[in-house]
Design an enzyme around this catalytic site. Structure first.
Site, short mmCIF file in Angstrom:
data_model
loop_
_atom_site.label_atom_id
_atom_site.label_comp_id
_atom_site.label_asym_id
_atom_site.label_seq_id
_atom_site.Cartn_x
_atom_site.Cartn_y
_atom_site.Cartn_z
N GLN A 284 13.95 53.25 -32.10
CA GLN A 284 15.28 53.74 -31.78
C GLN A 284 16.30 52.61 -31.84
O GLN A 284 15.94 51.43 -31.90
CB GLN A 284 15.28 54.35 -30.38
N HIS B 128 17.65 56.40 -10.21
CA HIS B 128 16.30 55.93 -9.92
C HIS B 128 15.81 56.31 -8.53
O HIS B 128 14.64 56.67 -8.35
CB HIS B 128 16.21 54.42 -10.14
N ASP C 162 13.42 50.24 -18.28
CA ASP C 162 14.43 49.38 -17.63
C ASP C 162 13.95 48.83 -16.30
O ASP C 162 14.55 47.90 -15.76
CB ASP C 162 15.73 50.14 -17.44
N ASN D 231 2.02 54.78 -26.25
CA ASN D 231 2.54 56.14 -26.24
C ASN D 231 2.15 56.85 -24.95
O ASN D 231 0.97 57.04 -24.68
CB ASN D 231 2.00 56.89 -27.47
N GLY D 232 3.14 57.27 -24.17
CA GLY D 232 2.87 57.91 -22.90
C GLY D 232 2.19 59.26 -23.03
O GLY D 232 1.40 59.65 -22.16
N ASP E 215 10.06 59.57 -16.63
CA ASP E 215 11.38 58.93 -16.70
C ASP E 215 11.71 58.63 -18.16
O ASP E 215 11.97 57.49 -18.54
CB ASP E 215 11.35 57.64 -15.86
N PRO F 52 11.41 59.20 -29.71
CA PRO F 52 10.11 58.99 -29.07
C PRO F 52 9.90 59.81 -27.81
O PRO F 52 8.76 59.98 -27.37
CB PRO F 52 10.09 57.49 -28.77
#
Length: 287
Positions: free
Chosen positions: A36, A67, A91, A143-144, A162, A169
């Site tokens: 990205q 968050h 992040d 890859n989650g 999150d 992706p």
């Protein structure tokens, strides 16, 4: 994306559905990763901000609205919080909030794009804080979706989704099969929390995602709050439980301790967030 140069900085804008959302400041860095476009922008109003594919993700001076609110309803509701999984969250903000809990023993953070992590550590260190140095954090750059698919049954006490918007992706994080896998690996007394877009700016995505979660989990409820840099400023997170609606009832001792560290979240705020469902959204979720 639109930038208009002037002596006080540039306007950096996100376009969504014929509406433009922007902040004034200056671009620090922009690059194309393997997944990205990543932009770090220093805004005059909210400090340094992260954009992915031209969409605002987070900013230093308002990130707690996001968050705190994706993490604490889940971690204060789950019976145990020994092992927690975060999908996305490169992040570091969600990890920082999770690591406030002394009971937590293991936090798996699965981020597909290592450049999001590296640039966040370099330019947005105030968001992740000391989370990257915490020995309980296990960062996996993979890859989650595959991570969840390959995980053993009943692996996690809490799962936090999150991810970014449902494109690129993160598109697969808004898929029913993915939520089925999350249900499988979540312990029966655990809680899942997921960001589920804006009921105002992305109503169809919001409705479809919440319905999807409700079809998979016996108990699921959207919570509403404000995140100033997101389209319309109104955002949602959906929390789900298996045996009983644990996400609706924070464990008091845990919640009282954590709320003292928060700028936005508290048990009272959480009750209001669940009750704040717009009438038209509630009707559509029941259809």
């Amino acid at each position: 994306m639109f930038e208009n140069e002037n002596p006080n900085g540039s306007w950096l804008d996100e376009y969504q559905n014929d509406v433009r959302y922007g902040l004034k400041g200056k671009k620090i860095i922009e690059e194309i990763s393997n997944f990205q476009k990543i932009t770090i922008f220093e805004s005059n109003r909210y400090g340094k901000a992260l954009l992915l594919d031209n969409c605002w993700m987070t900013a230093e001076y308002q990130e707690k609205q996001y968050h705190e609110c994706i993490v604490h309803p889940a971690l204060c509701g789950s019976k145990e919080i020994n092992k927690v999984l975060i999908i996305g969250g490169g992040d570091g903000g969600s990890a920082r909030e999770c690591l406030k809990y002394q009971e937590l023993k293991n936090l798996d953070l699965i981020e597909i794009d290592k450049r999001v992590v590296e640039l966040s550590q370099q330019y947005l260190s105030v968001i992740g804080g000391n989370c990257w140095k915490d020995q309980r954090l296990n960062l996996k750059l993979t890859n989650g979706i595959n991570w969840v698919k390959d995980a053993k049954d009943n692996s996690y006490d809490v799962i936090i989704i999150d991810g970014s918007d449902p494109k690129g992706p993160a598109k697969g994080l808004f898929n029913k099969d993915f939520f089925k896998d999350c249900h499988r690996i979540l312990k029966p007394d655990g809680v899942l929390g997921a960001q589920t877009e804006s009921p105002e700016s992305f109503e169809d995505i919001h409705i479809n995602t919440v319905k999807m979660i409700k079809e998979v989990f016996k108990y699921a409820d959207p919570l509403y709050g404000y995140v100033p840099i997101y389209p319309s400023g109104i955002w949602s997170w959906t929390f789900a439980s298996i045996k009983k609606p644990r996400h609706l009832y924070p464990i008091i001792s845990r919640a009282n301790t954590i709320s003292k560290t928060c700028q936005v979240w508290s048990p009272r705020w959480q009750r209001g967030g669940f009750d704040a469902i717009p009438a038209n959204i509630e009707r559509k979720l029941q259809q």
